[in-house]
Design an enzyme around this catalytic site. Structure first.
Site, PDB file in Angstrom:
ATOM      1  N   ILE B 160      72.851 -72.054  40.608  1.00  0.00           N
ATOM      2  CA  ILE B 160      71.715 -71.139  40.754  1.00  0.00           C
ATOM      3  C   ILE B 160      70.457 -71.929  41.105  1.00  0.00           C
ATOM      4  CG2 ILE B 160      70.219 -69.525  39.507  1.00  0.00           C
ATOM      5  CD1 ILE B 160      72.817 -68.881  37.827  1.00  0.00           C
ATOM      6  N   CYS B 161      69.808 -71.468  42.157  1.00  0.00           N
ATOM      7  CA  CYS B 161      68.553 -72.072  42.617  1.00  0.00           C
ATOM      8  C   CYS B 161      68.768 -73.580  42.855  1.00  0.00           C
ATOM      9  CB  CYS B 161      67.444 -71.777  41.606  1.00  0.00           C
ATOM     10  SG  CYS B 161      65.803 -72.154  42.197  1.00  0.00           S
ATOM     11  N   GLN B 162      67.946 -74.434  42.241  1.00  0.00           N
ATOM     12  CA  GLN B 162      68.119 -75.876  42.435  1.00  0.00           C
ATOM     13  C   GLN B 162      69.483 -76.326  41.898  1.00  0.00           C
ATOM     14  OE1 GLN B 162      65.817 -78.322  39.834  1.00  0.00           O
ATOM     15  NE2 GLN B 162      65.557 -79.959  41.356  1.00  0.00           N
TER      16      GLN B 162
END
Lengths: 397, 369
Positions: B160-162
């Site tokens: 998720i995300c980074q």
């Protein structure tokens, strides 16, 4: 310089005039005068002086001239035997004092130290007047300013003063001149409506003055035992000034679109209220308009390269100041039993390298011995801990 | 990551549809009553702002990184274990923020075995931790530990995300350990002008930031996030809160969200520096030029099935950063799913439970046979 009076003249005065109206030892040729006659020209000169006093910049000199002339003309006391020498000394002293005052008056009247030429004139006047004063006061032969030791000294001193003046005008005068501009800019800034341009100009002028004068000195390398701390303090101060400048520029960048947006919002909101009906729904429209207008305008600005650039500059100035400031603090802490961040950073670096090395060795051992139960935890600080049952703890601190 | 535009802002919940004339006195009276009621709400025993309430157990710890396993609620597990890798910025309990909208609970209810990585709160001693340490060290060890515990030969990695970017890097370096890869709001192509973070990051003197600060403070990051939309995030959001302060449910969820938004760990300096420089500034990952230690990340090595989920209104990771990722990988089974929501809406919106979680779990279960 008054001439020494003769006994004959003194005697005449003693016979024919009251003590307070004795003939002057100088200039009147020993003619007796009564008090009225003596007072008239005195008042005449006084009036002449007073007339010039309020507006004439040469008032000081006029005052001196008046005193000098009045002393010469009216203030010779009746001399008695034994008093002559004493009076002469007092008269000479007074004369010297007045001459010195004249030199000063000449200097103050002629010097306009706003230019190098003015400084030179001041020096020349000083030298010439002092030549006269010294010769009279000490009975020394008149020094030759064109040659000899005193001449060399005065020439050296004159050049030195010139050099200093040059330095002053190159380094300090811009800052002083700039303050004059700053005063003007500040006056403009405070006049009328708020105008970011005026603020910007004011600040730009200030920074220009700083850069051309004080800023240069802060970059001069320090020497001596306190060199390190002085260097750091100077750098910190310089970084702080630049940080303030960057923040100011950054605020300016935000201010301009803010002002435009308010104007745009004012126009649009007027349309909402045009029919004079104020309902809750209208208030909602009004509020939404406010937020949307600002959001859109600032978003457009935020994505410009120019904003990215100013953000970078501001952040850099901020970091630079922080770094320089910390350097000063660390330097000051060196003499205390408190560990500094740089020192502890070295320890952290060592720990990081050691931990990494341990983990590598741990993997190597695991691979060679094929012992799956030998996990990282057992070698890196969690030895003996059982995986804790932590219901509801995932993600909490 | 900060909150994007949400339904929390704007008019009061249940505001009247009538158009009464604006009466200042009445409005003030109404407002005062609302504030008084708000005080009751905030001091009520019904105020429930606990986060991360789904039961879990700590199964592994290395330095500050921990792995939690959520206690399964179904006897029969439908998939190989799922390991979730969240971003270093903010905390992973976004997926379990409120009980009625918990992504974790949803997955558990579908019979999915869920593990999650908690990266912890770096302190100054962690400033030298590199990107390589995170990928080849912590993430790799987490994968190994989950495989060891579950007995599986491969696991499902959800990034998720980074944390998604990390998962992409890891999957390219160790494809043999990953059965399926799911990326959610994950930036892979950083060269876009559609995101303020992308634009602003280009100009950052990353070396100077880390040199001066050591670790990058969470508050420093937060200032950047708030600056992206100051009028919504600093003003409008709290006006929305005030207007709904008499609504117990709204207040509970608002406070939980605030808790999460400003629960911002510092960033380990060296890793942050490399991530910003190599990804945001040089965009090396999508070009197959990114180095993790001495290894080059080649996206073509990603050959497992991939589901790429992104949000159409994401202002933190714009669609342009995520959308084309699957075009650069070696997988043949790859799927893109976009949803009309924002960066956080993917996890906490009503749509999340109705559309996004079902899509995710179905995709995983289907590929776990």
């Amino acid at each position: 310089m008054p001439k020494k009076n003769t006994a004959n003249n003194s005697k005449k005065a003693e016979d024919t005039a009251p003590p307070f109206a004795t003939p002057c030892r100088h200039g009147m040729g020993g003619t007796p005068r009564d008090s009225a006659n003596a007072a008239n020209p005195w008042f005449e000169m006084w009036s002449k002086y007073m007339e010039s006093f309020p507006s004439n910049p040469d008032s000081g000199q006029n005052w001196f001239k008046m005193c000098d002339e009045m002393t010469r003309k009216f203030c010779t006391p009746p001399l008695t035997d034994g008093m002559d020498d004493l009076y002469q000394k007092v008269a000479d002293a007074s004369d010297i004092y007045i001459k010195m005052f004249k030199s000063w008056a000449d200097i103050s009247g002629n010097v306009k130290p706003s230019r190098l030429g003015g400084m030179k004139n001041m020096f020349d006047l000083l030298m010439n007047s002092q030549k006269d004063v010294f010769s009279r006061l000490f009975g020394l032969p008149t020094p030759d300013f064109a040659g000899g030791n005193i001449g060399e000294w005065t020439e050296t001193a004159r050049k030195s003063l010139e050099n200093f003046s040059q330095f002053y005008f190159q380094n300090c005068q811009p800052f002083i001149d700039n303050w004059s501009n700053i005063s003007t800019e500040m006056g403009e800034m405070l006049k009328g409506k708020a105008d970011p341009e005026k603020y910007k100009n004011f600040y730009a002028t200030w920074v220009k003055g700083y850069e051309s004068a004080v800023g240069k000195f802060l970059k001069i390398p320090s020497v001596g035992p306190s060199r390190q701390i002085l260097d750091k303090i100077n750098k910190s101060l310089d970084a702080f000034i630049k940080y303030c400048g960057a923040i100011s520029d950054f605020n300016m960048v935000l201010y301009a679109p803010g002002k435009e947006t308010i104007e745009e919002f004012a126009k649009k909101s007027a349309a909402i209220a045009q029919d004079g009906q104020f309902t809750q729904e209208k208030y909602k429209q009004f509020y939404d308009l406010l937020i949307n207008t600002f959001e859109e305008r600032f978003y457009q600005m935020f994505k410009t390269p120019a904003f990215g650039e100013i953000l970078k500059t501001t952040l850099e100035a901020s970091l630079n100041f922080r770094k320089q400031h910390f350097a000063v603090v660390e330097e000051l802490l060196k003499s205390t039993p408190i560990i500094t961040r740089s020192e502890i950073d070295d320890v952290y670096r060592e720990l990081y390298d050691l931990k990494k090395r341990i983990k590598e060795l741990e993997k190597l051992i695991n691979n060679r011995t094929n012992l799956p139960e030998l996990t990282l935890r057992t070698l890196t600080g969690s030895q003996g801990e059982n995986p804790e049952r932590a219901a509801g703890q995932a993600g909490k601190k | 990551m900060p909150e994007e535009k949400t339904a929390t802002s704007g008019s009061p919940v249940g505001a009247t549809q009538e158009k009464p004339k604006f009466n200042v006195n009445e409005e003030l009276d109404r407002f005062q009553k609302r504030l008084i009621r708000g005080m009751e709400v905030l001091t009520s025993p019904l105020l429930d702002v606990e986060v991360a309430t789904t039961p879990s157990e700590l199964v592994y710890q290395e330095d500050k990184m921990r792995i939690f396993r959520y206690i399964p609620v179904q006897k029969k597990l439908q998939t190989p274990p799922v390991l979730i890798s969240y971003a270093l910025v903010n905390r992973q309990y976004m997926l379990d923020l409120q009980p009625d909208r918990s992504v974790i609970r949803y997955l558990l209810n579908q019979g999915i075995d869920v593990y999650i990585i908690d990266w912890g709160y770096p302190t100054p001693i962690d400033r030298y931790i590199t990107l390589e340490d995170y990928i080849e060290g912590y993430l790799n060890n987490a994968v190994e530990e989950v495989l060891r515990r579950s007995g599986a030969s491969k696991l499902n990695l959800v990034g998720i995300c980074q944390g998604g970017t990390f998962s992409v890097m890891y999957s390219a370096l160790h494809p043999e350990k990953i059965k399926n890869l799911v990326t959610i709001v994950t930036p892979v192509d950083f060269d876009t002008d559609t995101g303020l973070l992308n634009i602003w990051s280009r100009n950052l003197y990353v070396d100077k930031v880390v040199d001066t600060m050591g670790n990058v403070p969470g508050d420093f990051m937060n200032v950047g996030f708030l600056l992206m939309n100051p009028f919504r995030l600093v003003l409008d959001k709290y006006i929305g809160f005030m207007l709904n302060i008499d609504d117990q449910n709204f207040v509970n969820n608002f406070v939980r969200m605030e808790k999460w938004i400003f629960d911002s760990p510092d960033q380990a300096g060296e890793c942050w520096k490399q991530f910003i420089r190599d990804c945001y500034q040089k965009n090396l990952l999508i070009q197959n030029k990114l180095k993790v230690g001495d290894k080059t990340v080649n996206l073509q090595n990603i050959t497992m099935p991939v589901l790429n989920i992104f949000a159409e209104y994401d202002h933190l990771v714009p669609p342009a950063c995520s959308r084309n990722f699957t075009e650069h990988i070696g997988s043949t089974d790859k799927e893109i799913a976009s949803f009309p929501t924002g960066h956080i809406g993917i996890f906490v919106s009503a749509r999340s439970q109705k559309e996004i979680c079902p899509r995710l779990s179905e995709w995983l279960i289907k590929r776990s046979e």
